[in-house]
Scaffold this motif. Structure first.
Motif, PDB file in Angstrom:
ATOM      1  N   MET A   1       7.709 -12.010 -26.419  1.00 36.80           N
ATOM      2  CA  MET A   1       6.830 -12.707 -27.347  1.00 36.80           C
ATOM      3  C   MET A   1       5.667 -11.819 -27.762  1.00 36.80           C
ATOM      4  O   MET A   1       5.284 -11.777 -28.936  1.00 36.80           O
ATOM      5  CB  MET A   1       6.315 -13.991 -26.700  1.00 36.80           C
ATOM      6  N   ALA A   2       5.114 -11.126 -26.771  1.00 38.70           N
ATOM      7  CA  ALA A   2       3.997 -10.230 -27.077  1.00 38.70           C
ATOM      8  C   ALA A   2       4.455  -9.144 -28.053  1.00 38.70           C
ATOM      9  O   ALA A   2       3.728  -8.779 -28.982  1.00 38.70           O
ATOM     10  CB  ALA A   2       3.466  -9.611 -25.789  1.00 38.70           C
ATOM     11  N   THR A   3       5.670  -8.632 -27.856  1.00 41.94           N
ATOM     12  CA  THR A   3       6.207  -7.592 -28.742  1.00 41.94           C
ATOM     13  C   THR A   3       6.200  -8.036 -30.196  1.00 41.94           C
ATOM     14  O   THR A   3       5.857  -7.268 -31.097  1.00 41.94           O
ATOM     15  CB  THR A   3       7.658  -7.257 -28.337  1.00 41.94           C
ATOM     16  N   VAL A   4       6.596  -9.314 -30.420  1.00 50.94           N
ATOM     17  CA  VAL A   4       6.692  -9.816 -31.789  1.00 50.94           C
ATOM     18  C   VAL A   4       5.346  -9.664 -32.486  1.00 50.94           C
ATOM     19  O   VAL A   4       5.245  -9.106 -33.586  1.00 50.94           O
ATOM     20  CB  VAL A   4       7.149 -11.284 -31.801  1.00 50.94           C
TER      21      VAL A   4
ATOM     22  N   TYR B   1       2.753  -7.852 -31.514  1.00 57.76           N
ATOM     23  CA  TYR B   1       2.311  -6.454 -31.513  1.00 57.76           C
ATOM     24  C   TYR B   1       2.944  -5.689 -32.671  1.00 57.76           C
ATOM     25  O   TYR B   1       2.259  -5.010 -33.434  1.00 57.76           O
ATOM     26  CB  TYR B   1       2.682  -5.812 -30.176  1.00 57.76           C
ATOM     27  N   GLU B   2       4.247  -5.842 -32.826  1.00 59.62           N
ATOM     28  CA  GLU B   2       4.955  -5.113 -33.886  1.00 59.62           C
ATOM     29  C   GLU B   2       4.514  -5.610 -35.270  1.00 59.62           C
ATOM     30  O   GLU B   2       4.423  -4.837 -36.214  1.00 59.62           O
ATOM     31  CB  GLU B   2       6.474  -5.292 -33.739  1.00 59.62           C
TER      32      GLU B   2
ATOM     33  N   PRO C   1      15.255 -16.884 -40.462  1.00 56.46           N
ATOM     34  CA  PRO C   1      15.895 -15.975 -39.485  1.00 56.46           C
ATOM     35  C   PRO C   1      16.777 -14.924 -40.161  1.00 56.46           C
ATOM     36  O   PRO C   1      16.813 -13.769 -39.717  1.00 56.46           O
ATOM     37  CB  PRO C   1      16.732 -16.930 -38.627  1.00 56.46           C
TER      38      PRO C   1
ATOM     39  N   VAL D   1      14.606 -12.251 -41.552  1.00 56.00           N
ATOM     40  CA  VAL D   1      14.187 -11.365 -40.457  1.00 56.00           C
ATOM     41  C   VAL D   1      15.264 -10.307 -40.216  1.00 56.00           C
ATOM     42  O   VAL D   1      14.972  -9.110 -40.111  1.00 56.00           O
ATOM     43  CB  VAL D   1      13.940 -12.173 -39.159  1.00 56.00           C
ATOM     44  N   GLU D   2      16.511 -10.738 -40.176  1.00 59.02           N
ATOM     45  CA  GLU D   2      17.601  -9.810 -39.902  1.00 59.02           C
ATOM     46  C   GLU D   2      17.665  -8.723 -40.976  1.00 59.02           C
ATOM     47  O   GLU D   2      17.785  -7.531 -40.687  1.00 59.02           O
ATOM     48  CB  GLU D   2      18.935 -10.568 -39.843  1.00 59.02           C
TER      49      GLU D   2
ATOM     50  N   TYR E   1      14.852  -6.289 -40.758  1.00 55.67           N
ATOM     51  CA  TYR E   1      15.011  -5.475 -39.553  1.00 55.67           C
ATOM     52  C   TYR E   1      16.070  -4.404 -39.782  1.00 55.67           C
ATOM     53  O   TYR E   1      15.870  -3.241 -39.428  1.00 55.67           O
ATOM     54  CB  TYR E   1      15.405  -6.379 -38.388  1.00 55.67           C
TER      55      TYR E   1
ATOM     56  N   ALA F   1       9.825  -7.542 -40.796  1.00 62.05           N
ATOM     57  CA  ALA F   1      10.688  -8.363 -39.944  1.00 62.05           C
ATOM     58  C   ALA F   1       9.873  -9.094 -38.884  1.00 62.05           C
ATOM     59  O   ALA F   1      10.018 -10.301 -38.687  1.00 62.05           O
ATOM     60  CB  ALA F   1      11.751  -7.487 -39.279  1.00 62.05           C
ATOM     61  N   PHE F   2       8.993  -8.347 -38.218  1.00 61.62           N
ATOM     62  CA  PHE F   2       8.239  -8.976 -37.130  1.00 61.62           C
ATOM     63  C   PHE F   2       7.161  -9.922 -37.650  1.00 61.62           C
ATOM     64  O   PHE F   2       6.757 -10.845 -36.942  1.00 61.62           O
ATOM     65  CB  PHE F   2       7.645  -7.908 -36.202  1.00 61.62           C
TER      66      PHE F   2
ATOM     67  N   ALA G   1       9.015 -12.960 -38.196  1.00 58.80           N
ATOM     68  CA  ALA G   1       9.356 -13.418 -36.845  1.00 58.80           C
ATOM     69  C   ALA G   1       8.160 -14.066 -36.163  1.00 58.80           C
ATOM     70  O   ALA G   1       8.300 -15.043 -35.431  1.00 58.80           O
ATOM     71  CB  ALA G   1       9.878 -12.261 -36.007  1.00 58.80           C
TER      72      ALA G   1
ATOM     73  N   LEU H   1       7.870 -17.590 -37.068  1.00 63.05           N
ATOM     74  CA  LEU H   1       8.828 -18.404 -36.302  1.00 63.05           C
ATOM     75  C   LEU H   1       8.372 -18.561 -34.854  1.00 63.05           C
ATOM     76  O   LEU H   1       8.580 -19.591 -34.232  1.00 63.05           O
ATOM     77  CB  LEU H   1      10.223 -17.765 -36.357  1.00 63.05           C
ATOM     78  N   CYS H   2       7.750 -17.494 -34.348  1.00 61.11           N
ATOM     79  CA  CYS H   2       7.207 -17.537 -32.995  1.00 61.11           C
ATOM     80  C   CYS H   2       6.109 -18.594 -32.912  1.00 61.11           C
ATOM     81  O   CYS H   2       6.026 -19.357 -31.942  1.00 61.11           O
ATOM     82  CB  CYS H   2       6.616 -16.170 -32.668  1.00 61.11           C
TER      83      CYS H   2
END
Lengths: 287, 279, 344
Positions: free
Chosen positions: B33-36, B38-39, B231, B234-235, B238, B246-247, B250, B253-254
């Motif tokens: 989740m943090a990655t989403v 962060y990116e 979604p 996002v794909e 990405y 993408a993120f 995302a 959505l998160c």
């Protein structure tokens, strides 16, 4: 005598399908239920079986069990099994901590367990892929150990571990909570130490729920697509999962081939459903 | 020596259990989740906001909302109907019916998409007829809605059936014996008793409907600005190596997932019996 | 309103709950349906209410066939065993529900409904509690609300399923009197189900005793107690010593116990002797010789558990006044004043 009691009894009115209920709306709601269930679920599922059945058995077998398909099944089922096993272990630990211990942010942890139910799988997929890629936070960490996670079968396991986690936690948790303390106290009063109590009293009581959680996570993992394809690498024979193979067949307009693989996977799903029902029947008998 | 109750572990074991749990949850849930976020914010807030305001992104958001607006009410009505029939009446084959209602959870989302392609696709059963009449189902909104309905099919029903079974039929029988009609009985007596459970099911159904990927991916055709849901968008971003884009989508959505979890926790406080292993 | 039940049959799966039950209930009567669990008494009550539908037979209200009429159209007041109060409505809204769901001209005005609710709250002695929710009430209070709610629709018949079953002993007794008072005040035909014979005998005008889906006897409390129609009724209503023996030429004998059994065919038979129908006999008067094993006071009587010379257990009840004159281990002679003998 012409007393009313001697009149012949009124004809037996036994409804063919069910007994009449005092609560209205049965016919309407069951009718709507069956109509929608049939059009949305049952007939379409039947259609795919029919499509696969249009081929000759030899063609079907060639499509459903080609070498590439077999490799995909091995990956899908194998990774789902390993991920479910990982979840069984860590899910039990998590459920145990949630039920038995007090710790900071417990409410938050409790809520976040269900994240895989709430987070779109594609989001999980790209997040896991970049986290476990060689330049990702975790990927870089394990790279010196010679481990490669993303774009390998190991990545598939990681994605399925994410997807399956809540199944084990949420099936074990209520059973663990209902397990009354006096059983453990009884075991302790009979001279059992903590480990003996755990192994001989608590785990057997949890077994049906634990197994159910494992089976649910496994079943979900077999068919999972969104979270996996970003991290899997998708190399034929190596890191290609079965649902992806269906999509590839479709993109090549090989409808019968796609249907053959789909039917095989449906068969596996139904088998799992049957097994889960068996486990739950077993659990009910023991309860 | 410290005293501890017979059913507690030594402090060291407790700490160990908590540490293992924390590490596992961090690796599998929290770090992703943090990655989403962060990116998404790697290049600052500007590009992230730009990405979600891009016309293609906006149309993806719209399509996702429309899909949910079709799917969720449909499955809610189905769920209430099914629960009323199953939980308030006795009939043979009941448990089999419940298994059938649960069936879509056991089917791979990709297979769920495939079955509609086989029926409504150009090569499918109704393919020619649909083309002749210029009706588009596959690679269009109806197909996306159908596939989403399939994968979210059991959510409301499986939430309501156990809840209504547990509540029994006494109150409904009382209402009927006092002269209430069926509809009146439902609205005045049953509905207030199941409202939180219904909301809970709707909430989970909505989260899955907005986030569904596999099934929609098969039937959508990935037409940018037309049949791309969030979604799927996002794909695409990405795969085009537009990671910030993408993120950023995302992350939206998160956010949806976080709101879902927060509301879910709230509902569990309002109606404790809603918590049960689910999907 | 009179109710006529004619050869009603109903089964659940293979289990026959009602097996051709016929029963007439007079206008304004208070009738108890008494029987052990599984006897069909609740099924019969629910069939009268329209909550179950019989497979055969008819149910008439004032001569009108109601067998297939829905519960909503029958205008019965039903009090559920667990009360089935609407948990999200206040007491007043619960009571008003039956009036509020009426449609068109039949629907009373708000003021009328409010008056009716007030009146009923007063009748069941819950004045001032109209704003509470069911969860804020005691078991006895919930019972009263359920009763008031059932009475609100001015029912043609009031049906109660084990109305006191969920209450503790003291509340049960006071509510019993309450039900009788309310019945007498309203005059509504009332049928209640119970498995407690004491409750049935104390409260009802008439008692219908069911077993295995069949009515065994219908009569006043005195009739079913003093002139039981068969062995089941005799054993179920009131306490009795049950003795298996044999009848020969109008005499029942089982070891030392010999009692007259006029009109009973020769062969195996069962005799029932109520504890108070064993009386003290003068020593040497040829009475039944018992050895007392346990003596316990029960209100105005002393309850004596004793054994005959050949080892049969018998229970007797003697007036407490004046003392017994014997203790545990002593021998005492008794006479059998009366026995009910039924052939096998």
């Amino acid at each position: 005598m012409t007393s009313i009691a001697e009149r012949p009894p009124a004809g037996v009115r036994r409804p063919l399908f069910r007994r009449r209920s005092a609560i209205p709306g049965f016919g309407l709601t069951l009718g709507v239920t069956l109509a929608i269930l049939s059009t949305v679920v049952l007939i379409p599922l039947f259609a795919v079986a029919l499509k696969a059945g249009q081929q000759s058995p030899a063609e079907f077998l060639a499509d459903a069990f080609s070498q590439r398909a077999m490799a995909a099944y091995r990956l899908s089922f194998g990774a789902a099994f390993i991920a479910a096993a990982i979840n069984a272990l860590f899910g039990l630990v998590t459920a145990w901590a949630l039920v038995r211990y007090e710790f900071p942010f417990k409410g938050l942890v409790n809520a976040i367990i269900d994240l895989p139910f709430a987070l779109p799988t594609a989001v999980a997929g790209i997040a896991l892929a970049s986290l476990y890629a060689e330049n990702g936070w975790v990927g870089a960490l394990v790279k010196p150990l010679g481990w490669k996670v993303a774009y390998t079968p190991l990545g598939v396991v990681v994605a399925l571990a994410f997807i399956g986690l809540p199944f084990v936690v949420r099936t074990v948790e209520p059973v663990l909570r209902d397990l009354s303390a006096d059983v453990e106290e009884a075991a302790a009063s009979l001279g059992a130490n903590r480990l003996q109590t755990l192994v001989r009293v608590i785990l057997p009581a949890l077994a049906p729920a634990w197994l159910t959680g494992f089976a649910l996570a496994f079943a979900r993992g077999i068919g999972e697509y969104g979270s996996v394809i970003f991290i899997a690498g998708n190399m034929p024979y190596k890191s290609e999962i079965a649902p992806l193979l269906i999509i590839i067949e479709l993109e090549e307009y090989k409808y019968a081939g796609a249907a053959a693989i789909a039917v095989t996977m449906l068969g596996a799903s139904f088998l799992m459903l049957f097994v889960i029902n068996l486990i739950q029947a077993w659990a009910r008998r023991r309860a | 020596m410290s005293r501890r109750p017979a059913n507690a572990e030594p402090a060291l074991v407790q700490a160990g259990v908590l540490a293992v749990m924390a590490a596992f949850l961090a690796l599998v849930l929290i770090l992703p989740m943090a990655t989403v976020f962060y990116e998404a914010l790697r290049k600052g807030l500007g590009p992230a906001l730009e990405a979600v305001q891009n016309p293609d992104a906006v149309s993806a958001i719209k399509l996702t909302l429309i899909t949910a607006a079709i799917t969720v009410p449909f499955n809610a009505v189905f769920g209430v109907c099914a629960a009323w029939a199953v939980a308030k009446h006795e009939f043979p084959g009941k448990s089999f019916l419940i298994t059938l209602i649960d069936l879509p959870f056991s089917v791979s989302p990709v297979v769920a998409g495939l079955i509609y392609v086989l029926i409504f696709g150009a090569q499918g059963w109704f393919g020619e007829w649909l083309i002749d009449h210029d009706i588009k189902i596959i690679f269009a909104l109806p197909g996306i809605a159908l596939a989403t309905i399939f994968v979210t099919f059991p959510f409301v029903a499986r939430e309501l059936i156990p809840l209504m079974q547990e509540q029994g039929v006494d109150e409904e029988e009382a209402a009927v014996s006092l002269g209430a009609s069926g509809l009146r009985t439902f609205w005045s007596v049953t509905a207030p008793n199941i409202r939180w459970g219904l909301l809970y099911g709707v909430l989970l159904c909505n989260a899955r409907a907005m986030g569904e990927f596999g099934a929609v991916s098969v039937v959508s055709g990935h037409i940018r600005g037309l049949t791309n849901t969030m979604p799927l968008h996002v794909e695409i971003l990405y795969n085009e190596y537009d990671f910030v884009g993408a993120f950023s989508v995302a992350a939206l959505l998160c956010g949806l997932a976080i709101v879902t979890l927060a509301l879910k926790t709230l509902l569990e406080i309002l109606q404790p019996q809603t918590r049960r292993p689910g999907h | 309103m009179t109710i006529s039940i004619q050869s009603v049959a109903k089964s659940f799966g293979r289990f026959p709950a009602l097996n051709g039950v016929s029963l007439e209930i007079a206008d304004g009567e208070l009738l108890a349906l008494l029987g052990p669990s599984g006897s069909g008494k609740t099924t019969l009550l629910r069939a009268i209410a329209g909550l179950e539908f019989p497979e055969a037979g008819q149910i008439l209200f004032d001569g009108q066939d109601m067998t297939q009429v829905s519960a909503a159209a029958r205008r019965v007041g039903f009090v559920f065993q667990q009360y089935a109060l609407f948990r999200h409505m206040t007491v007043a809204r619960n009571i008003a529900f039956g009036l509020e769901v009426r449609k068109g001209a039949g629907k009373p005005s708000k003021a009328v409904i409010q008056d009716r609710v007030e009146h009923l709250l007063k009748l069941v002695e819950l004045e001032g509690l109209g704003g509470r929710y069911p969860s804020q009430l005691s078991g006895g209070q919930r019972q009263r609300v359920a009763l008031a709610r059932a009475l609100a629709v001015d029912p043609s018949v009031l049906l109660l399923d084990e109305p006191f079953g969920a209450l503790d002993a003291t509340v049960r007794k006071s509510l019993r009197k309450e039900l009788r008072r309310i019945h007498d005040a309203t005059g509504v035909t009332t049928i209640f189900v119970t498995h407690d014979q004491e409750e049935a005998l104390e409260l009802a005008d008439r008692v219908a005793i069911l077993n295995l889906g069949v009515i065994q006897q219908v009569g006043t409390p005195a009739e079913v107690h003093d002139a039981p129609a068969n062995a089941f009724v005799c054993g179920f209503v009131g306490e009795a010593n049950r003795i298996e023996g044999e009848v020969q030429a109008g005499r029942f004998s089982a070891g030392d116990i010999v009692v007259p059994a006029p009109g009973v065919a020769n062969g195996a038979a069962t005799a029932f002797i109520r504890p108070h129908e064993l009386t003290r006999a003068k020593t040497g008067a040829g009475g039944l010789r018992l050895t007392a094993e346990r003596i316990t006071p029960q209100g105005p009587v002393l309850h004596v558990e004793a054994r005959t010379a050949d080892g049969r257990r018998l229970e007797a009840a003697f007036a407490r006044a004046g003392g017994l004159g014997f203790g545990v281990g002593d021998q005492v002679e008794v006479a059998v004043e009366r026995a009910h003998v039924f052939g096998a």
